[in-house]
Design an enzyme around this catalytic site. Structure first.
Site, PDB file in Angstrom:
ATOM      1  N   CYS A 213       0.842  -1.191   0.000  1.00 27.31           N
ATOM      2  CA  CYS A 213       0.000   0.000   0.000  1.00 27.31           C
ATOM      3  C   CYS A 213       0.883   1.248   0.000  1.00 27.31           C
ATOM      4  O   CYS A 213       1.956   1.273   0.619  1.00 27.31           O
ATOM      5  CB  CYS A 213      -0.882   0.000   1.242  1.00 27.31           C
ATOM      6  N   CYS A 216       2.469   2.808   3.212  1.00 27.37           N
ATOM      7  CA  CYS A 216       3.367   1.931   3.974  1.00 27.37           C
ATOM      8  C   CYS A 216       4.540   1.434   3.139  1.00 27.37           C
ATOM      9  O   CYS A 216       5.168   0.429   3.485  1.00 27.37           O
ATOM     10  CB  CYS A 216       2.589   0.737   4.520  1.00 27.37           C
ATOM     11  N   CYS A 239       2.479  -8.575   6.264  1.00 27.76           N
ATOM     12  CA  CYS A 239       1.131  -8.065   6.509  1.00 27.76           C
ATOM     13  C   CYS A 239       0.277  -9.061   7.276  1.00 27.76           C
ATOM     14  O   CYS A 239      -0.824  -8.739   7.692  1.00 27.76           O
ATOM     15  CB  CYS A 239       0.464  -7.720   5.191  1.00 27.76           C
TER      16      CYS A 239
HETATM   17 FE1  SF4 Z   1      -2.205  -1.323   3.624  1.00 26.24          FE
HETATM   18 FE2  SF4 Z   1      -1.505  -2.672   5.833  1.00 26.24          FE
HETATM   19 FE3  SF4 Z   1      -0.569  -0.174   5.371  1.00 26.24          FE
HETATM   20 FE4  SF4 Z   1      -3.146  -0.584   6.016  1.00 26.24          FE
HETATM   21  S1  SF4 Z   1      -1.299  -0.976   7.316  1.00 26.24           S
HETATM   22  S2  SF4 Z   1      -2.382   0.789   4.439  1.00 26.24           S
HETATM   23  S3  SF4 Z   1      -3.567  -2.513   4.913  1.00 26.24           S
HETATM   24  S4  SF4 Z   1      -0.118  -2.072   4.181  1.00 26.24           S
END
Ligand code: SF4
Length: 243
Positions: A213, A216, A239
């Site tokens: 994402c 992140c 994740c």
């Molecule tokens: Fe994506 Fe996980 Fe970051 Fe949330 S914490 S934005 S689901 S990578």
């Protein structure tokens, strides 16, 4: 047999013991097999009960590889709502040019609904919960409708994955996990993509060897491992999909 059928798969007919036996045999037979041999075995063994997980990052070779032996295979894409535009574009390109069925796996809440319940930018305050809500829970529900899934895990990703095998028992999901490109280097991956005209995420050649994402993910610094840019600055390296 799994009772949950909230996913797009046809469900399971083999018991967990039968699936585990398949893994034991495959561990011996496929220990030194090539990526096409592993993909072919998975397609022939599971048919429609096999799904490919694809993040549309460095793993678009996976749907191509598996579709050679299982045209129309389900390709599960976790649509978290936080992807780079390049990642969404890659998903659309894969769906357009490959003989696969791309499934957008959606969280229970939109980003706006999650923000309303947990506050904005949950990924900054509690990335474990954010990943749990937007990735882990949706993929768990989806995988329950298949017997095996194909992942893009590679041994060189990081130390956690250094001993990954071509075929493994997935204790968390009680199913078979197939890792056909486990022995590949990053150059192997790019070489296959180039040879077969596989769409790749443009960020891969822009300093992002590992892409998740957008909030992140950052470029790793020189000397860091490929996944060092994921959740940088917090004690999180996965994740939760590959525990
Ligand atoms: Fe994506 Fe996980 Fe970051 Fe949330 S914490 S934005 S689901 S990578």
């Amino acid at each position: 047999m799994a009772a949950t059928l909230t996913g797009h798969g046809p469900g399971r007919t083999r018991s967990a013991d039968e699936l585990r036996t398949l893994v034991e045999r495959a561990s011996r037979d496929l220990a030194d097999a090539s990526a096409p041999e592993i993909a072919s075995w998975a397609a022939n063994t599971f048919g429609r009960r096999l799904a490919v997980a694809c993040s549309m990052a460095g793993d678009t070779v996976l749907p191509h590889l598996v579709a050679r032996y299982l045209p129309g295979v389900d390709v599960l894409f976790l649509e978290t709502g936080y992807h780079f535009a390049e990642t969404i574009g890659t998903r659309d390109a894969v769906a357009a040019v490959m003989d696969v069925s791309v499934v957008d796996v959606q969280p229970a809440q939109t980003v706006a609904e999650q923000d309303a319940e947990h506050g904005p930018r949950l990924y900054e305050r509690n990335p474990g919960l954010c990943c749990g809500l937007r990735k882990v829970a949706p993929i768990n529900a989806e995988l329950a409708s298949y017997e095996a899934w194909v992942t893009g895990i590679r041994r060189e990703d990081n130390a956690n994955r250094a001993h990954a095998l071509p075929v493994e028992w997935d204790q968390t999901h009680q199913m078979v996990k197939v890792n056909p490109i486990v022995a590949w280097s990053f150059d192997d991956l790019l070489g296959y993509a180039s040879e077969h005209s596989v769409p790749i995420n443009l960020l891969l050649t822009d300093g992002y060897p590992s892409i998740g994402c957008e909030p992140c993910t950052r470029r790793p610094k020189p000397g860091e491992d490929a996944r060092a840019g994921r959740w940088a600055g917090v004690a999180k390296t996965e994740c939760g999909l590959h525990l």
